[in-house]
Write a protein that holds these residues in place. Structure first.
Motif, PDB file in Angstrom:
ATOM      1  N   TRP A   1       0.816  -1.219   0.000  1.00 25.33           N
ATOM      2  CA  TRP A   1       0.000   0.000   0.000  1.00 25.33           C
ATOM      3  C   TRP A   1       0.841   1.257   0.000  1.00 25.33           C
ATOM      4  N   GLY A   2       2.132   1.143   0.038  1.00 26.28           N
ATOM      5  CA  GLY A   2       2.992   2.320   0.036  1.00 26.28           C
ATOM      6  C   GLY A   2       4.225   2.088   0.874  1.00 26.28           C
ATOM      7  N   ASP A   3       4.977   3.149   1.065  1.00 21.31           N
ATOM      8  CA  ASP A   3       6.210   3.031   1.821  1.00 21.31           C
ATOM      9  C   ASP A   3       6.588   4.377   2.411  1.00 21.31           C
ATOM     10  N   SER A   4       7.468   4.343   3.371  1.00 23.77           N
ATOM     11  CA  SER A   4       8.092   5.559   3.884  1.00 23.77           C
ATOM     12  C   SER A   4       9.573   5.451   3.553  1.00 23.77           C
ATOM     13  N   TYR A   5      10.275   6.575   3.596  1.00 24.39           N
ATOM     14  CA  TYR A   5      11.673   6.549   3.175  1.00 24.39           C
ATOM     15  C   TYR A   5      12.465   7.692   3.805  1.00 24.39           C
ATOM     16  N   LEU A   6      13.766   7.486   3.856  1.00 30.94           N
ATOM     17  CA  LEU A   6      14.744   8.499   4.240  1.00 30.94           C
ATOM     18  C   LEU A   6      15.703   8.629   3.068  1.00 30.94           C
ATOM     19  N   PHE A   7      16.170   9.858   2.785  1.00 33.05           N
ATOM     20  CA  PHE A   7      17.034  10.035   1.630  1.00 33.05           C
ATOM     21  C   PHE A   7      18.135  11.053   1.896  1.00 33.05           C
ATOM     22  N   PHE A   8      19.193  10.943   1.081  1.00 38.13           N
ATOM     23  CA  PHE A   8      20.259  11.932   0.994  1.00 38.13           C
ATOM     24  C   PHE A   8      20.406  12.242  -0.480  1.00 38.13           C
ATOM     25  N   SER A   9      20.538  13.522  -0.827  1.00 33.50           N
ATOM     26  CA  SER A   9      20.574  13.929  -2.216  1.00 33.50           C
ATOM     27  C   SER A   9      21.788  14.797  -2.515  1.00 33.50           C
ATOM     28  N   VAL A  10      22.413  14.543  -3.642  1.00 32.91           N
ATOM     29  CA  VAL A  10      23.453  15.410  -4.190  1.00 32.91           C
ATOM     30  C   VAL A  10      22.755  16.241  -5.250  1.00 32.91           C
ATOM     31  N   ASP A  11      22.849  17.581  -5.112  1.00 30.44           N
ATOM     32  CA  ASP A  11      22.030  18.465  -5.939  1.00 30.44           C
ATOM     33  C   ASP A  11      22.860  19.344  -6.863  1.00 30.44           C
TER      34      ASP A  11
END
Length: 163
Positions: A28-38
């Motif tokens: 039904w979905g998910d949760s997440y943590l992220f790190f981004s190079v922009d």
């Protein structure tokens, strides 16, 4: 009060993904943590970074909603960052009754960058979740943010997904 709002949004986003998944054995979905190079506007790549979290909740088949909140900052000046949140529609290319390990998705919608003022943005992106266990996976995504008359920037996100 202003510093408590981003924390509250992150907690709500993560809780939404977990609560939606707990309602059923189906995906039904998910949760997440992220790190981004922009790469922002005229800066070079990796002059800016973002970290944050969010959740996807699927409503009908693969169609759903996404919310995330991040903190975007200059590589050499963490304190000068801005809050960056988005409220999106999403589509996960998944069979919810029998999800595969590899689940591609697309997102698009409204975003806002804020600090002492704000900038309204449009964002869109695509990515993939790779589930290496039933409840934990890898999330990779490219997300583009645009303002009315200029590009805000592109983020190359890597993170963990939870279901």
């Amino acid at each position: 009060m202003q510093t408590k709002i981003p924390s509250l949004i992150i907690m709500l986003a993560l809780a939404t993904g977990s609560a939606v998944q707990a309602a059923s054995d189906q995906y039904w979905g998910d949760s997440y943590l992220f790190f981004s190079v922009d790469k922002l506007d005229e800066a070079t790549i990796a002059d800016f970074f973002t970290f944050g979290g969010g959740a996807d909740a699927l409503i009908y088949k693969g169609l759903g909603v996404n919310v995330d909140l991040g903190y975007q900052f200059v590589r050499n000046d963490f304190a000068s960052g801005v809050g960056l949140t988005s409220f999106d529609g999403c589509y996960h290319f998944v069979n919810r009754a029998k999800p595969a390990k590899l689940v591609p998705y697309v997102v698009a919608g409204y975003a806002i960058a804020f600090r002492s003022g704000h900038v309204n943005l449009f964002n869109y992106g695509a990515g993939v979740n790779y589930w290496f266990s039933r409840h934990v996976g890898f999330r990779g995504e490219i997300r583009d943010y645009r303002a009315h008359r200029y590009d805000w920037g592109v983020g190359f996100r890597l993170g963990l997904a939870f279901r």
